[in-house]
Scaffold this motif. Structure first.
Motif, PDB file in Angstrom:
ATOM      1  N   LYS A 113       0.833  -1.206   0.000  1.00  0.00           N
ATOM      2  CA  LYS A 113       0.000   0.000   0.000  1.00  0.00           C
ATOM      3  C   LYS A 113       0.868   1.256   0.000  1.00  0.00           C
ATOM      4  O   LYS A 113       0.875   2.045   0.947  1.00  0.00           O
ATOM      5  CB  LYS A 113      -0.941  -0.001   1.200  1.00  0.00           C
ATOM      6  CG  LYS A 113      -1.919  -1.173   1.197  1.00  0.00           C
ATOM      7  CD  LYS A 113      -2.812  -1.181   2.415  1.00  0.00           C
ATOM      8  CE  LYS A 113      -3.763  -2.381   2.369  1.00  0.00           C
ATOM      9  NZ  LYS A 113      -4.627  -2.453   3.573  1.00  0.00           N
ATOM     10  N   GLY A 114       1.625   1.411  -1.099  1.00  0.00           N
ATOM     11  CA  GLY A 114       2.517   2.553  -1.223  1.00  0.00           C
ATOM     12  C   GLY A 114       1.800   3.880  -1.016  1.00  0.00           C
ATOM     13  O   GLY A 114       0.641   4.048  -1.408  1.00  0.00           O
ATOM     14  N   THR A 115       2.495   4.825  -0.421  1.00  0.00           N
ATOM     15  CA  THR A 115       1.892   6.123  -0.072  1.00  0.00           C
ATOM     16  C   THR A 115       1.973   7.136  -1.201  1.00  0.00           C
ATOM     17  O   THR A 115       1.276   8.141  -1.176  1.00  0.00           O
ATOM     18  CB  THR A 115       2.592   6.704   1.162  1.00  0.00           C
ATOM     19  OG1 THR A 115       3.996   6.814   0.899  1.00  0.00           O
ATOM     20  CG2 THR A 115       2.390   5.792   2.359  1.00  0.00           C
ATOM     21  N   LYS A 116       2.834   6.884  -2.187  1.00  0.00           N
ATOM     22  CA  LYS A 116       2.985   7.832  -3.287  1.00  0.00           C
ATOM     23  C   LYS A 116       2.304   7.268  -4.535  1.00  0.00           C
ATOM     24  O   LYS A 116       1.630   6.244  -4.490  1.00  0.00           O
ATOM     25  CB  LYS A 116       4.470   8.080  -3.551  1.00  0.00           C
ATOM     26  CG  LYS A 116       5.230   8.648  -2.359  1.00  0.00           C
ATOM     27  CD  LYS A 116       6.701   8.832  -2.689  1.00  0.00           C
ATOM     28  CE  LYS A 116       7.468   9.352  -1.484  1.00  0.00           C
ATOM     29  NZ  LYS A 116       8.925   9.490  -1.776  1.00  0.00           N
ATOM     30  N   SER A 117       2.508   7.924  -5.646  1.00  0.00           N
ATOM     31  CA  SER A 117       1.960   7.423  -6.901  1.00  0.00           C
ATOM     32  C   SER A 117       2.764   6.211  -7.369  1.00  0.00           C
ATOM     33  O   SER A 117       3.886   5.978  -6.911  1.00  0.00           O
ATOM     34  CB  SER A 117       2.023   8.515  -7.966  1.00  0.00           C
ATOM     35  OG  SER A 117       3.381   8.777  -8.314  1.00  0.00           O
ATOM     36  N   ALA A 118       2.159   5.460  -8.297  1.00  0.00           N
ATOM     37  CA  ALA A 118       2.855   4.298  -8.839  1.00  0.00           C
ATOM     38  C   ALA A 118       4.187   4.705  -9.464  1.00  0.00           C
ATOM     39  O   ALA A 118       5.197   4.008  -9.302  1.00  0.00           O
ATOM     40  CB  ALA A 118       1.978   3.600  -9.871  1.00  0.00           C
ATOM     41  N   LEU A 119       4.201   5.841 -10.141  1.00  0.00           N
ATOM     42  CA  LEU A 119       5.423   6.286 -10.794  1.00  0.00           C
ATOM     43  C   LEU A 119       6.487   6.642  -9.763  1.00  0.00           C
ATOM     44  O   LEU A 119       7.660   6.296  -9.917  1.00  0.00           O
ATOM     45  CB  LEU A 119       5.127   7.494 -11.693  1.00  0.00           C
ATOM     46  CG  LEU A 119       6.290   7.993 -12.553  1.00  0.00           C
ATOM     47  CD1 LEU A 119       6.795   6.887 -13.471  1.00  0.00           C
ATOM     48  CD2 LEU A 119       5.873   9.213 -13.354  1.00  0.00           C
ATOM     49  N   ASP A 120       6.085   7.341  -8.708  1.00  0.00           N
ATOM     50  CA  ASP A 120       7.034   7.710  -7.664  1.00  0.00           C
ATOM     51  C   ASP A 120       7.514   6.492  -6.880  1.00  0.00           C
ATOM     52  O   ASP A 120       8.694   6.383  -6.531  1.00  0.00           O
ATOM     53  CB  ASP A 120       6.410   8.724  -6.703  1.00  0.00           C
ATOM     54  CG  ASP A 120       6.240  10.098  -7.344  1.00  0.00           C
ATOM     55  OD1 ASP A 120       6.985  10.381  -8.301  1.00  0.00           O
ATOM     56  OD2 ASP A 120       5.360  10.845  -6.898  1.00  0.00           O
ATOM     57  N   ASP A 121       6.590   5.569  -6.595  1.00  0.00           N
ATOM     58  CA  ASP A 121       6.949   4.402  -5.787  1.00  0.00           C
ATOM     59  C   ASP A 121       7.810   3.393  -6.542  1.00  0.00           C
ATOM     60  O   ASP A 121       8.708   2.775  -5.978  1.00  0.00           O
ATOM     61  CB  ASP A 121       5.679   3.694  -5.295  1.00  0.00           C
ATOM     62  CG  ASP A 121       5.050   4.387  -4.097  1.00  0.00           C
ATOM     63  OD1 ASP A 121       5.749   5.185  -3.439  1.00  0.00           O
ATOM     64  OD2 ASP A 121       3.862   4.127  -3.831  1.00  0.00           O
ATOM     65  N   MET A 122       7.527   3.211  -7.834  1.00  0.00           N
ATOM     66  CA  MET A 122       8.153   2.110  -8.574  1.00  0.00           C
ATOM     67  C   MET A 122       9.073   2.574  -9.706  1.00  0.00           C
ATOM     68  O   MET A 122       9.647   1.731 -10.407  1.00  0.00           O
ATOM     69  CB  MET A 122       7.073   1.191  -9.154  1.00  0.00           C
ATOM     70  CG  MET A 122       6.246   0.473  -8.098  1.00  0.00           C
ATOM     71  SD  MET A 122       5.085  -0.734  -8.825  1.00  0.00           S
ATOM     72  CE  MET A 122       3.897   0.388  -9.600  1.00  0.00           C
ATOM     73  N   GLY A 123       9.229   3.856  -9.866  1.00  0.00           N
ATOM     74  CA  GLY A 123       9.999   4.367 -11.004  1.00  0.00           C
ATOM     75  C   GLY A 123      11.447   3.918 -11.034  1.00  0.00           C
ATOM     76  O   GLY A 123      12.052   3.812 -12.109  1.00  0.00           O
ATOM     77  N   GLU A 124      12.039   3.646  -9.864  1.00  0.00           N
ATOM     78  CA  GLU A 124      13.443   3.226  -9.798  1.00  0.00           C
ATOM     79  C   GLU A 124      13.603   1.739  -9.524  1.00  0.00           C
ATOM     80  O   GLU A 124      14.710   1.257  -9.297  1.00  0.00           O
ATOM     81  CB  GLU A 124      14.169   4.017  -8.708  1.00  0.00           C
ATOM     82  CG  GLU A 124      14.230   5.518  -8.950  1.00  0.00           C
ATOM     83  CD  GLU A 124      14.948   5.842 -10.253  1.00  0.00           C
ATOM     84  OE1 GLU A 124      16.011   5.241 -10.510  1.00  0.00           O
ATOM     85  OE2 GLU A 124      14.433   6.675 -11.018  1.00  0.00           O
ATOM     86  N   ALA A 125      12.487   1.003  -9.539  1.00  0.00           N
ATOM     87  CA  ALA A 125      12.521  -0.399  -9.109  1.00  0.00           C
ATOM     88  C   ALA A 125      13.114  -1.338 -10.151  1.00  0.00           C
ATOM     89  O   ALA A 125      13.581  -2.429  -9.806  1.00  0.00           O
ATOM     90  CB  ALA A 125      11.116  -0.865  -8.736  1.00  0.00           C
ATOM     91  N   ILE A 126      13.077  -0.957 -11.414  1.00  0.00           N
ATOM     92  CA  ILE A 126      13.554  -1.845 -12.480  1.00  0.00           C
ATOM     93  C   ILE A 126      14.422  -1.056 -13.451  1.00  0.00           C
ATOM     94  O   ILE A 126      14.124   0.092 -13.780  1.00  0.00           O
ATOM     95  CB  ILE A 126      12.371  -2.490 -13.238  1.00  0.00           C
ATOM     96  CG1 ILE A 126      11.662  -3.516 -12.349  1.00  0.00           C
ATOM     97  CG2 ILE A 126      12.835  -3.155 -14.529  1.00  0.00           C
ATOM     98  CD1 ILE A 126      10.428  -4.147 -12.978  1.00  0.00           C
ATOM     99  N   ARG A 127      15.492  -1.688 -13.896  1.00  0.00           N
ATOM    100  CA  ARG A 127      16.273  -1.177 -15.017  1.00  0.00           C
ATOM    101  C   ARG A 127      16.513  -2.356 -15.946  1.00  0.00           C
ATOM    102  O   ARG A 127      17.076  -3.380 -15.532  1.00  0.00           O
ATOM    103  CB  ARG A 127      17.605  -0.592 -14.534  1.00  0.00           C
ATOM    104  CG  ARG A 127      18.506  -0.070 -15.657  1.00  0.00           C
ATOM    105  CD  ARG A 127      17.988   1.233 -16.256  1.00  0.00           C
ATOM    106  NE  ARG A 127      18.815   1.680 -17.367  1.00  0.00           N
ATOM    107  CZ  ARG A 127      19.962   2.366 -17.242  1.00  0.00           C
ATOM    108  NH1 ARG A 127      20.417   2.668 -16.030  1.00  0.00           N
ATOM    109  NH2 ARG A 127      20.628   2.760 -18.307  1.00  0.00           N
ATOM    110  N   ALA A 128      16.047  -2.237 -17.186  1.00  0.00           N
ATOM    111  CA  ALA A 128      16.163  -3.339 -18.140  1.00  0.00           C
ATOM    112  C   ALA A 128      16.706  -2.798 -19.453  1.00  0.00           C
ATOM    113  O   ALA A 128      16.275  -1.749 -19.928  1.00  0.00           O
ATOM    114  CB  ALA A 128      14.803  -4.010 -18.349  1.00  0.00           C
TER     115      ALA A 128
END
Length: 579
Positions: free
Chosen positions: A96-111
């Motif tokens: 239940k992240g407190t920020k937006s999806a982009l803010d919460d997950m933007g750095e989670a993956i690099r492909a």
């Protein structure tokens, strides 16, 4: 060969500093537009195996994955990327992240992906998955553009470090890499050594990108774990990392297409070295692999661990990794300490002649229209399939003078006519173009004295040892290795090479091929330990020679076990206790 700290840490930012040259960029552009999957080294991994590797490295939905970083160095069609995105979304929703999806997950993956068409299609698939999971299309596009990079992973800049690196790195031979790009890679990656394939620097750079405690999980060919070109990478792993898990995947349908090389899954973490968990050839179904992943990760390993074993000190500098059972490893180490190598014991290992144009240099011996001293009877793998030599009448042209160098064709009119009639093919070889004056030489020098020497002939790829005695009449072709000796009786030596002890050495140090076939190459045969002939008793000499002459495998084992003084337990480890 070891990497210095400075050299190793440079890899995180793409190797040595400086912009890429125009030639390098042109080479990258060429690869980016390549049409065939084979030229790109693209092999696609089955979904069950992908989920297994994600489980093994700990990229699981019960973790705060949005706070972690995952790297996929060559994402291709998204075999690893799409399941990783699915896990990330589930973990993010559960937290239940407190920020937006982009803010919460933007750095989670690099492909990263080099092939443009593949990049575009997989990007579209990522966006479609995110939209299907309920994210707004604008957010889905923004996340995909944050996560995905169209570039050459080995040269692309990377920022920060990663908790997880997963994937199936491209399997590309050096011959397929444009020369300017290969030179650039060699300048940046010290593990790109000898004939190393492209997956080697992929592993090096991926390891350099790991954070402390981070884990890499790759499925790729296992050749680097044992052969010469893998030495620098093995040294790097031994010095700085922990080989946590090794899963032998031979003859398992791990990919969507058949592969000849012997694949394996390795999990390597940025931690202090420790014991390695090992499993072999699991069934490829989700339930089996989920259970196996749990067994490979559980701490401590229970006494009743089923198919999982734990071995200490698998990594040892640049030495090949020994991943057999602990009792077999102990036997190998004892024999290595107590006995000299095959060559130290007076035996020579070599390989037969490579011509570079067999259709021109090889033909029916009787009808090869050259001077009699310019041809030699040739033995090939087809001549020895029965276990004995049954010569099929082939011969090889010998362009070399006994005193050194090539013969003068003016002295050999028949040889000259023969070669000039085939000059277009012969002179078109790479070795001939490098030295046009010597256009008619074979790649390897031919030494007629070798034909006259008794020798043992050994085909390269075999399921079991296939050692054939040749009495000194034939010259070996390049698909055959040979052993000669001035000290050992070759029939006695044949018994040793046919025994389970030799197979253990080759199986331990060799890379295996699909179907479980072993490579009986010179580099592995030279690992064999052998007593000096003078130390072998007369009665044991008779037993060895008799066993080989009769090709009695059990008798070969009995005599070889006695030769090396194997204990009851050591014999059991090799599958036999015949007295």
């Amino acid at each position: 060969m070891n990497l210095t700290s400075r050299q190793f840490n440079l890899e995180l930012s793409g190797g040595s500093s400086g912009s890429r040259s125009a030639k390098v960029d042109a080479a990258i552009e060429k690869l980016s537009a390549a049409a065939g999957a084979e030229s790109r080294g693209a092999i696609f991994t089955r979904a069950e195996v992908v989920e297994f590797i994600l489980d093994l490295v700990g990229y699981t939905e019960d973790k705060p994955l949005a706070q972690c970083r995952l790297l996929e160095p060559s994402f291709g069609g998204g075999d690893f990327l799409l399941p990783a995105v699915s896990r990330l979304l589930k973990a993010w929703r559960a937290a239940k992240g407190t920020k937006s999806a982009l803010d919460d997950m933007g750095e989670a993956i690099r492909a990263v992906e080099l092939h443009r068409e593949t990049f575009q299609s997989t990007r579209a698939a990522v966006i479609a998955l995110l939209v299907e999971e309920g994210l707004a299309e604008r957010t889905a596009v923004a996340l995909a553009d944050r996560w995905l990079t169209l570039d050459d992973f080995l040269l692309a800049p990377l920022t920060g470090q990663f908790d997880f690196v997963v994937g199936n790195p491209p399997y590309v031979r050096q011959e397929l890499i444009p020369a300017p790009l290969l030179a650039e890679y060699r300048g940046r990656y010290q593990t790109l050594y000898d004939r190393a394939d492209l997956y080697i620097p992929f592993i090096e750079r991926s390891l350099s990108a790991l954070s402390k405690g981070g884990s890499l999980g790759f499925i790729c060919a296992d050749r680097w774990m044992k052969n010469r070109y893998g030495g620098p990478l093995r040294s790097l792993v031994a010095e700085r990392f922990h080989l946590k898990i090794y899963v032998n995947m031979v003859d398992t349908p791990a990919f969507h297409s058949n592969v000849i090389a012997y694949p394996a899954i390795t999990v390597i973490s940025r931690e202090s070295p420790g014991a390695t968990r090992i499993a072999h050839c699991p069934a490829i179904d989700r339930a089996t692999l989920t259970k196996l992943a749990a067994a490979l990760r559980v701490n401590p390993l229970p006494k009743d661990c089923g198919s999982v074993r734990e071995l200490a000190r698998v990594t040892d500098g640049a030495e090949p990794w020994l991943l057999e059972s602990s009792d077999q490893m102990a036997l190998i180490r004892r024999l290595e300490q107590e006995f000299p190598t095959l060559e130290e014991a007076g035996c020579m290992v070599g390989i037969g002649v490579a011509t570079g144009a067999d259709k021109a240099f090889i033909g029916d011996f009787d009808t090869l229209d050259v001077e009699p001293d310019r041809k030699l009877p040739l033995v090939t793998t087809r001549d020895i399939v029965s276990g004995e030599v049954k010569w099929r009448g082939q011969g090889v042209i010998n362009p070399f003078a006994d005193t050194g160098g090539l013969v003068d064709l003016r002295d050999y009119p028949r040889l000259r006519r023969y070669l000039e009639a085939r000059q277009e093919v012969i002179a078109g070889r790479h070795c001939a173009q490098k030295s046009p004056a010597n256009w008619y030489r074979t790649i390897d020098r031919i030494t007629p004295a070798l034909a006259r020497k008794p020798k043992l002939l050994i085909p390269d790829i075999k399921g079991e040892a296939h050692i054939v005695f040749e009495g000194g009449n034939l010259y070996p072709h390049h698909n055959l290795y040979y052993v000669t000796s001035e000290t050992w009786d070759l029939r006695a030596l044949q018994a040793v090479l046919l025994s389970a002890i030799t197979r253990l050495f080759v199986a331990t140090y060799s890379t295996k091929m699909r179907g479980g076939f072993l490579r009986f190459q010179a580099q592995y045969l030279r690992r064999l330990r052998l007593p000096h002939w003078r130390s072998v008793s007369e009665s044991l000499r008779v037993d060895l020679i008799d066993a080989a002459t009769r090709r009695d495998m059990q008798a070969c084992n009995r005599a070889a076990f006695k030769l090396y003084g194997l204990s009851h337990e050591e014999k059991s480890g090799l599958g036999g206790n015949e007295e």
